[in-house]
Motif scaffolding. Structure first.
Motif, PDB file in Angstrom:
ATOM      1  N   LYS A   1     -70.412 -10.260 -38.089  1.00 50.19           N
ATOM      2  CA  LYS A   1     -69.807  -9.515 -39.199  1.00 50.19           C
ATOM      3  C   LYS A   1     -68.595  -8.709 -38.730  1.00 50.19           C
ATOM      4  CE  LYS A   1     -73.603  -9.046 -42.511  1.00 50.19           C
ATOM      5  NZ  LYS A   1     -74.609  -9.961 -42.000  1.00 50.19           N
ATOM      6  N   SER A   2     -68.707  -8.110 -37.551  1.00 45.46           N
ATOM      7  CA  SER A   2     -67.592  -7.334 -37.009  1.00 45.46           C
ATOM      8  C   SER A   2     -66.378  -8.220 -36.765  1.00 45.46           C
ATOM      9  CB  SER A   2     -68.025  -6.653 -35.711  1.00 45.46           C
ATOM     10  OG  SER A   2     -66.936  -5.962 -35.111  1.00 45.46           O
ATOM     11  N   ALA A   3     -66.598  -9.399 -36.187  1.00 45.85           N
ATOM     12  CA  ALA A   3     -65.494 -10.323 -35.913  1.00 45.85           C
ATOM     13  C   ALA A   3     -64.848 -10.820 -37.201  1.00 45.85           C
ATOM     14  CB  ALA A   3     -65.984 -11.498 -35.074  1.00 45.85           C
ATOM     15  N   LEU A   4     -65.679 -11.131 -38.204  1.00 51.45           N
ATOM     16  CA  LEU A   4     -65.154 -11.589 -39.484  1.00 51.45           C
ATOM     17  C   LEU A   4     -64.306 -10.501 -40.141  1.00 51.45           C
ATOM     18  CD1 LEU A   4     -68.315 -13.375 -40.957  1.00 51.45           C
ATOM     19  CD2 LEU A   4     -66.217 -14.494 -40.144  1.00 51.45           C
ATOM     20  N   HIS A   5     -64.858  -9.305 -40.195  1.00 50.22           N
ATOM     21  CA  HIS A   5     -64.146  -8.210 -40.845  1.00 50.22           C
ATOM     22  C   HIS A   5     -62.852  -7.883 -40.112  1.00 50.22           C
ATOM     23  CE1 HIS A   5     -63.169  -4.052 -42.021  1.00 50.22           C
ATOM     24  NE2 HIS A   5     -63.694  -4.397 -43.176  1.00 50.22           N
ATOM     25  N   ASP A   6     -62.882  -7.907 -38.798  1.00 50.18           N
ATOM     26  CA  ASP A   6     -61.691  -7.595 -38.007  1.00 50.18           C
ATOM     27  C   ASP A   6     -60.578  -8.614 -38.264  1.00 50.18           C
ATOM     28  OD1 ASP A   6     -60.467  -5.863 -36.051  1.00 50.18           O
ATOM     29  OD2 ASP A   6     -60.587  -7.543 -34.637  1.00 50.18           O
ATOM     30  N   ALA A   7     -60.973  -9.833 -38.638  1.00 49.72           N
ATOM     31  CA  ALA A   7     -59.998 -10.885 -38.937  1.00 49.72           C
ATOM     32  C   ALA A   7     -59.644 -10.941 -40.420  1.00 49.72           C
ATOM     33  CB  ALA A   7     -60.542 -12.239 -38.493  1.00 49.72           C
TER      34      ALA A   7
END
Length: 335
Positions: free
Chosen positions: A172-178
């Motif tokens: 979720k963190s990686a998705l949101h950061d992108a």
């Protein structure tokens, strides 16, 4: 640095799930410990309140410094005998800790902080274990997959070890950061050992894989790395640590301090790969060839309040927990 993510929907574990979903721990006695079938002396001595403690661990590379401390007699030097049992997964380890079966347990921080936030138990962090390092928590895909980055995961199924775990949080963190809405990606629970085969058989579009399974999948050719998740908000994120109940910490301060000293000594030595790599085949149940190529987390022994708060804040942002949590209050005195 990206802005803090807004609160997004998630499917965290229920209180019942925290205590029972994982089932019972698989108690496998480590070599030389002789835990099962032997009388246990919980009495103290002139140095500690409880001379023998049971520590639940996981078959991961984060466990290596503890194994090193046992093998080199660092706990015995402190007047403490540490008996190690291996749990099937982090939820099982946490369940056994809360029930009193373990005195101390290695756990991912996400379920530990979730249990504390929901009142499932009053817990303390007595020692840190490992933080994300480059190449230790990556999204892998089948070799011929078109997926190259987070944006390519929209509409696809991504495997995580379980919903409401650090795997879930890292994705979720990686998705949101992108800039990718997390609800545009479907997460599916699957155990780490089963991920390489699931990718090879196209039963998953992608999966959040950790070591040593990254190395295993790469060597087999069953999957390739699409992108690293230990970046942006998750760069250097604390992944796991050793927890105990607040009651155990309160009743056994010298025992906890002895455990911390022995583990800290071994953790400092484990930062030399030449020291820890020979332990990995037994610790992580892998071959020496895989051990030689496995990327290691950043070993830590002393919890850092600022770093721990990053985990709690990310969890709150993605509604793993309903209310803000001051993670510093969980760090045991002396840790």
């Amino acid at each position: 640095m990206s802005a803090s993510p807004r609160r997004l929907p998630a499917r965290p574990l229920s209180r019942r799930g925290l205590l029972a979903a994982a089932g019972s721990a698989a108690l496998l006695t480590t070599s030389g410990c002789g835990l099962l079938g032997r009388a246990r002396d919980d009495g103290g001595n002139d140095r500690v309140e409880q001379a023998t403690i049971t520590v639940g661990t996981l078959p991961t590379t984060e466990y290596a410094p503890l194994a090193l401390a046992v093998r080199r007699g660092y706990f015995q030097h402190e007047g403490l005998q540490v008996e190690i049992t291996k749990a099937t997964d982090g939820s099982a380890a946490l369940t056994s800790l809360i029930s009193g079966e373990y005195d101390v347990a290695l756990s991912s921080y996400v379920p530990l902080l979730t249990a504390q936030s929901r009142g499932a138990a009053d817990l303390r962090i007595v020692a840190d274990a490992g933080a994300a390092a480059p190449g230790t928590a990556v999204v892998m895909v089948p070799p011929d997959s078109p997926v190259r980055g987070p944006a390519d995961l929209v509409g696809r199924v991504v495997g995580v070890s379980a919903i409401g775990t650090v795997s879930d949080l890292l994705v979720k963190s990686a998705l949101h950061d992108a800039g990718v809405p997390t609800d545009r990606v479907e997460l599916a629970p699957i155990s780490f050992p089963n991920m390489p085969a699931a990718l090879a058989q196209r039963r998953l579009d992608a999966a959040l894989v950790t070591e040593p399974f990254i190395t295993i999948a790469t060597r087999e050719g069953s999957a390739r790395t699409a992108f690293d998740t230990a970046v942006g908000p998750a760069e250097g994120l604390p992944l796991s640590g050793y927890g105990a109940t607040a009651r155990f910490v309160q009743d056994n301060p010298r025992t906890v301090a002895a455990f911390q000293r022995g583990l800290t000594r071994a953790t400092l030595e484990a930062r030399d790969r030449r020291t820890v790599e020979p332990l990995l085949p037994d610790v992580a149940r892998i071959s020496p060839e895989v051990a030689a190529e496995t990327e290691l987390v950043t070993y830590r022994a002393v919890p850092d309040g600022t770093q721990m708060q990053r985990v709690a804040d990310l969890m709150h942002s993605f509604t793993f927990i309903d209310h803000p949590l001051d993670a510093t209050t969980l760090i045991a005195s002396g840790a």
